[in-house]
Enzyme design. Sequence first.
Site, PDB file in Angstrom:
ATOM      1  N   CYS A 216       0.856  -1.311   0.136  1.00  0.00           N
ATOM      2  CA  CYS A 216      -0.074   0.041  -0.033  1.00  0.00           C
ATOM      3  C   CYS A 216       0.830   1.359   0.069  1.00  0.00           C
ATOM      4  O   CYS A 216       1.712   1.214  -0.880  1.00  0.00           O
ATOM      5  CB  CYS A 216      -0.913  -0.076   1.265  1.00  0.00           C
TER       6      CYS A 216
ATOM      7  N   HIS B 122      -4.008  -4.696  -0.410  1.00  0.00           N
ATOM      8  CA  HIS B 122      -3.399  -5.343   0.947  1.00  0.00           C
ATOM      9  C   HIS B 122      -3.347  -6.832   0.804  1.00  0.00           C
ATOM     10  O   HIS B 122      -4.683  -7.537   0.858  1.00  0.00           O
ATOM     11  CB  HIS B 122      -4.318  -4.880   1.915  1.00  0.00           C
TER      12      HIS B 122
ATOM     13  N   GLU C 287      -2.564  -8.918   2.739  1.00  0.00           N
ATOM     14  CA  GLU C 287      -3.102  -9.641   4.158  1.00  0.00           C
ATOM     15  C   GLU C 287      -4.406  -9.650   4.248  1.00  0.00           C
ATOM     16  O   GLU C 287      -4.847 -10.204   5.138  1.00  0.00           O
ATOM     17  CB  GLU C 287      -2.200  -8.889   5.207  1.00  0.00           C
TER      18      GLU C 287
END
Length: 196
Positions: A76, A176, A178
């Site tokens: 990001c 993202h 994750e």
Amino acid sequence: MIAIINTGCANINSVRFAFERLNCPTQVISQPEQLAHFDRAVLPGVGHASVAMKRLIDGGWQSAITEYQKPLMGICLGMQLLCESTEEGHIDTLGLIPGKVSLLETGQLTSPHMGWNNLHVESAHALTQGLLASDQVYFVHSFAHSVNSATLVSGEYGERFSAIVAKDNFAGMQFHPERSAKVGARLLTNFIEWRI
């Protein structure tokens, strides 16, 4: 083991937990001199670019990251900081990946770009292994890297932008991983297995 760089500009726990789910050990580091002792590293980031860049410089991270010769990935805002410059605060950034970051021209669409979106592979690379046209990842951003020679994967939201970039041992993901479920896990696995 993967170093997660803690500059105080990210929720590093979500990144750490994502790697732990892949049985990949991590260590959060807060001192630049620690970086050289790790096989690969992640630079996460959220917030305003000028604040994050100031923290990198004030904390002594700029030279440590620039001199790092193993795989390092920005996530990001972390990805944007690896590029040449950004319109967010009108500052120069680390200059490790070619291209400038500018305000995402969303047209009639809501800004920031927030939510799930498709990806388009522009160039085959170890980081894009197994990525399908139907795959979606989770984005939260208002600024974006232009599509250029460093772009491995693009996205589109009002305009095309870089979703994954790489040059030499440096890479970045605008979304993202994750928070991107199985697709994100696959992309993080690609990073774990990436050999320079």
